[in-house]
Design an enzyme around this catalytic site. Structure first.
Site, PDB file in Angstrom:
ATOM      1  N   LYS A 267     -58.846  27.105-145.130  1.00  0.00           N
ATOM      2  CA  LYS A 267     -58.059  28.318-144.881  1.00  0.00           C
ATOM      3  C   LYS A 267     -58.196  29.337-146.009  1.00  0.00           C
ATOM      4  O   LYS A 267     -58.187  30.539-145.779  1.00  0.00           O
ATOM      5  CB  LYS A 267     -56.586  27.962-144.639  1.00  0.00           C
TER       6      LYS A 267
ATOM      7  N   SER B  64     -55.495  32.244-140.600  1.00  0.00           N
ATOM      8  CA  SER B  64     -55.404  31.385-141.780  1.00  0.00           C
ATOM      9  C   SER B  64     -54.070  30.644-141.677  1.00  0.00           C
ATOM     10  O   SER B  64     -53.700  30.166-140.599  1.00  0.00           O
ATOM     11  CB  SER B  64     -55.497  32.229-143.053  1.00  0.00           C
TER      12      SER B  64
ATOM     13  N   ASP C  54     -67.609  24.068-128.119  1.00  0.00           N
ATOM     14  CA  ASP C  54     -67.163  23.588-129.433  1.00  0.00           C
ATOM     15  C   ASP C  54     -67.656  24.619-130.453  1.00  0.00           C
ATOM     16  O   ASP C  54     -68.849  24.935-130.484  1.00  0.00           O
ATOM     17  CB  ASP C  54     -67.767  22.202-129.702  1.00  0.00           C
TER      18      ASP C  54
ATOM     19  N   TYR D 200     -57.671  21.091-145.542  1.00  0.00           N
ATOM     20  CA  TYR D 200     -57.149  22.171-144.702  1.00  0.00           C
ATOM     21  C   TYR D 200     -57.003  23.449-145.523  1.00  0.00           C
ATOM     22  O   TYR D 200     -57.459  24.518-145.104  1.00  0.00           O
ATOM     23  CB  TYR D 200     -55.803  21.767-144.102  1.00  0.00           C
TER      24      TYR D 200
ATOM     25  N   ARG E 148     -62.377  23.779-126.557  1.00  0.00           N
ATOM     26  CA  ARG E 148     -63.270  22.678-126.211  1.00  0.00           C
ATOM     27  C   ARG E 148     -63.016  22.115-124.827  1.00  0.00           C
ATOM     28  O   ARG E 148     -63.928  21.864-124.054  1.00  0.00           O
ATOM     29  CB  ARG E 148     -63.113  21.550-127.241  1.00  0.00           C
TER      30      ARG E 148
ATOM     31  N   LYS F  26     -57.733  21.794-120.447  1.00  0.00           N
ATOM     32  CA  LYS F  26     -56.660  22.553-121.121  1.00  0.00           C
ATOM     33  C   LYS F  26     -56.824  24.043-120.845  1.00  0.00           C
ATOM     34  O   LYS F  26     -55.842  24.774-120.671  1.00  0.00           O
ATOM     35  CB  LYS F  26     -56.722  22.316-122.628  1.00  0.00           C
TER      36      LYS F  26
ATOM     37  N   SER G 125     -56.448  27.812-125.856  1.00  0.00           N
ATOM     38  CA  SER G 125     -55.867  27.067-124.738  1.00  0.00           C
ATOM     39  C   SER G 125     -54.481  26.504-125.050  1.00  0.00           C
ATOM     40  O   SER G 125     -53.797  26.013-124.165  1.00  0.00           O
ATOM     41  CB  SER G 125     -56.787  25.914-124.328  1.00  0.00           C
ATOM     42  N   SER G 126     -54.066  26.561-126.303  1.00  0.00           N
ATOM     43  CA  SER G 126     -52.740  26.023-126.632  1.00  0.00           C
ATOM     44  C   SER G 126     -52.196  26.669-127.893  1.00  0.00           C
ATOM     45  O   SER G 126     -52.872  27.471-128.537  1.00  0.00           O
ATOM     46  CB  SER G 126     -52.811  24.510-126.832  1.00  0.00           C
ATOM     47  N   GLY G 127     -50.973  26.320-128.245  1.00  0.00           N
ATOM     48  CA  GLY G 127     -50.389  26.743-129.510  1.00  0.00           C
ATOM     49  C   GLY G 127     -50.336  28.251-129.693  1.00  0.00           C
ATOM     50  O   GLY G 127     -50.050  29.008-128.761  1.00  0.00           O
TER      51      GLY G 127
ATOM     52  N   GLY H 222     -59.769  28.867-129.663  1.00  0.00           N
ATOM     53  CA  GLY H 222     -58.600  27.992-129.781  1.00  0.00           C
ATOM     54  C   GLY H 222     -57.489  28.574-128.933  1.00  0.00           C
ATOM     55  O   GLY H 222     -56.309  28.512-129.294  1.00  0.00           O
TER      56      GLY H 222
END
Lengths: 314, 316
Positions: A183, A165, A88, A179, A62, A66, A39-41, A37
């Site tokens: 977590k 988390s 993925d 969600y 994925r 990005k 590629s962003s955030g 994960g």
């Protein structure tokens, strides 16, 4: 009163001897940090921080486009190239291929995640399955894929597996049943995994950020149920850079639980359970403030349920 | 100092009495419909026996029709009552929906199905991990979602219950149980969120945290359990009988308890990890606060002892 002044140091000494696993320092300069994960955030912010501290970074996500944008932004900022891998996390074989191609991992950051807030009675089971498959099953896939090379590494220095988390992984909130479930699950995985991997000098960290300014949060806020916002909307919203910095600091000091700001610390004390605490000082605070923090959480819950009842009456 | 405590304690109790939410509730089961997934054996079957003996109308959901029929027979022999049986895999939400629709409006839903395959993560196949999560966690969402419409439209206005079968492995992660612990921790996140969503429908959520329980599943599991897991878990209390677990579970469900703990370890783990789980009983809330610090200290001792065991074994 005097009794407390005498007891406290004895107590601290006791804790110093019993906290397990022992504290550890995990260097990242010149080492391989693999971020899913990424590629962003928060993942991308972590990549920036790690690169700026001299780590060799790989990103898994994925979307190839990005990833390429992320790679470009990192190259522009630091003149450094990161490895990028499109896969993925639900596809174990694809993740395995990416991890093998990236090379032995020193710090694994399992950070991919999806969140679609909705009341369970209204939510599509496909969305529930998506969140559990990506956030939880996907995390198992990533850890399992990286384990052989991490366990077999020649480097005798400590390694790390960090799991992203959320505060929603410390408290279940209206609208976040799937969600929160995913977590909370990461914590069960982490506690078991630390026991399994301590002998390999691999150290687990679980990170519990609050709402963080990311593209993901933007999207989520648009569809968040009103009740969720009333309950969860009152917390702080942090910048991705702040989360990344604190996360990396926590990983480097081998912290099992990484929390943010005072409210995050309070949550952590309340939800301490039987999670390991490697710092005897923090253990002291956990024990000393456990009672008070339970009063605070009961007050919070009282408020939450009153709001829900009032809102329902209208 | 003693005076201080003597004045504070009643004040705290009063405060708690005023603030604890959700409020306490009683959930009757006599003549009401109890639907149990994973009901053909183990704790589920013991729960069915107990519920039937208390006058409830019981339905069982499980995969194997053969095991369901045996369960039905054993209940008929013991209580002269017929339970309804439905064969479905909880991973198949269409099949679950059909079963639930056929069984009719539900008053008490016990989400109890679960598989456990012990083994260190590096030794577990990824498809085994996926199936544990699919059955224990995703499957629980399937069951709840299927049942919800049938619980909301129940005829009597009495409170209803959704009970989720977690485990002490859902209070603390244990060597060899990464996937199982993950799913059992997950059920708690689900429960805390769900209670907030369903309180206005007078549906009350309970999470049950049994320790090792004498069931056919447990027998199987013990044979393949990693040695370290056995040593670590053996440090807790002994295994309980399924009947004991069923009785305590049902009592907890009937009193609308959010968390149902077993033995001293369970309470210690419960108090030290109370977190944001609701507590409807103000005396228990008082105990949680009073013993929170001690519980966390005890938990730290347990963690210390487990890591010592692990390090000792590794040194050999």
């Amino acid at each position: 009163m005097l009794i407390f002044i005498i007891l406290a140091p004895i107590f601290l000494l006791l804790l110093y001897f019993i906290v397990q696993p022992q504290p550890v320092s995990i260097p990242i300069k010149g080492r391989h940090v693999f971020i899913t994960g990424g590629s962003s955030g928060i993942g991308l912010a972590l990549a920036h921080k790690a690169v700026s501290e001299g780590a060799r970074v790989s990103l898994l996500a994925r979307s190839l486009s990005k990833l390429e944008e992320a790679k470009k932004s990192l190259h522009l900022a630091y003149g450094v190239d990161v490895g990028i891998f499109a896969a993925d996390v639900r596809d174990y074989d694809a993740v395995k291929r990416a991890v093998v191609e990236a090379g032995p991992v020193d710090v694994l950051v399992v950070n991919q995640g999806i969140f679609v807030p909705q009341e369970l009675k209204k939510q599509d089971l496909d969305e529930v399955k998506l969140m559990i498959d990506v956030n939880l099953v996907g995390s198992f896939n990533v850890v399992k894929a990286a384990l052989p090379s991490m366990k077999g590494r020649k480097d005798s220095r400590p390694a790390s597996i960090a799991l992203m988390s959320s505060q929603a992984g410390q408290v279940g909130i209206y609208g976040y049943s799937a969600y929160s479930a995913s977590k909370f699950g990461l914590r069960g995985l982490a506690e078991a995994l630390q026991q399994e991997l301590i002998s390999d000098n691999i150290h687990i960290s679980v990170i519990y950020p609050p709402d963080t300014e990311t593209p993901g949060l933007e999207e989520e806020r648009k569809i968040r149920p009103k009740m969720t916002d009333m309950i969860a909307g009152s917390g702080s919203v942090l910048k991705a850079e702040e989360v990344a910095k604190k996360t990396l600091d926590g990983i480097k000091s081998g912290r099992f639980s990484i929390s943010f700001r005072l409210e995050g610390q309070m949550l952590a004390i309340a939800a301490a359970g039987a999670s390991p605490q490697r710092s005897f000082l923090i253990a002291f605070f956990e024990v000393a403030f456990a009672g008070v923090s339970r009063i605070v959480t009961l007050l919070f819950l009282s408020n939450v349920y009153r709001s829900i009842t009032k809102s329902h009456a209208n | 100092m003693v005076l201080f405590t003597l004045i504070l304690a009643p004040l705290l109790l009063l405060l708690l009495f005023l603030i604890v939410r959700p409020k306490p509730i009683i959930i009757p089961i006599k003549n009401r419909h109890v639907f149990i997934s994973g009901g053909s054996s183990g704790i589920g079957l013991a729960l069915a026996q107990k519920a039937v003996s208390e006058g409830a109308r019981v339905s069982l959901l499980a995969r194997s029709l053969h095991k369901l029929e045996e369960a039905q027979k054993s209940i008929r022999e013991a209580h002269g009552v017929d339970v309804a049986i439905f064969s479905a895999d909880v991973r198949d939400n269409n099949a679950v929906e059909r079963a639930v629709a056929e069984s009719g409006p539900i008053d008490v839903l016990v989400v109890n199905q679960g598989i456990f395959v012990p083994g260190a993560l590096e030794n577990q196949a990824s498809d085994v991990i996926k199936s544990v999560i699919d059955v224990n966690l995703t499957g629980s969402f399937n069951v709840i979602k299927a049942a919800l419409p049938w619980m909301k439209n129940r005829k009597d206005g009495a409170p209803a219950s959704i009970a989720l079968m977690s485990s002490q492995a859902g209070q603390v992660g244990i060597y060899g149980y990464s996937a199982y612990s993950a799913t059992k921790f997950g059920l708690r996140g689900l429960a805390e969120a769900l209670q907030q969503e369903l309180i206005s429908d007078n549906i009350h959520v309970s999470v049950i945290y049994p320790p090792d329980t004498q069931t056919p599943g447990f027998e199987q599991e013990r044979k393949i359990r990693p040695e370290l897991a056995g040593i670590i878990m053996g440090s807790g209390g002994g295994a309980l009988s399924a009947e004991e677990v069923a009785k305590k579970s049902l009592d907890g469900i009937k009193s609308g308890s959010f968390s149902i703990w077993f033995n001293l370890e369970g309470y210690m783990l419960g108090f030290s990890g109370a977190g944001f789980s609701p507590q409807t009983s103000f005396p228990v809330a008082f105990l949680e606060i009073a013993f929170a610090g001690l519980s966390r200290l005890a938990a730290l001792f347990f963690v210390w002892s487990w890591y010592r065991i692990i390090q000792k074994k590794h040194a050999n």
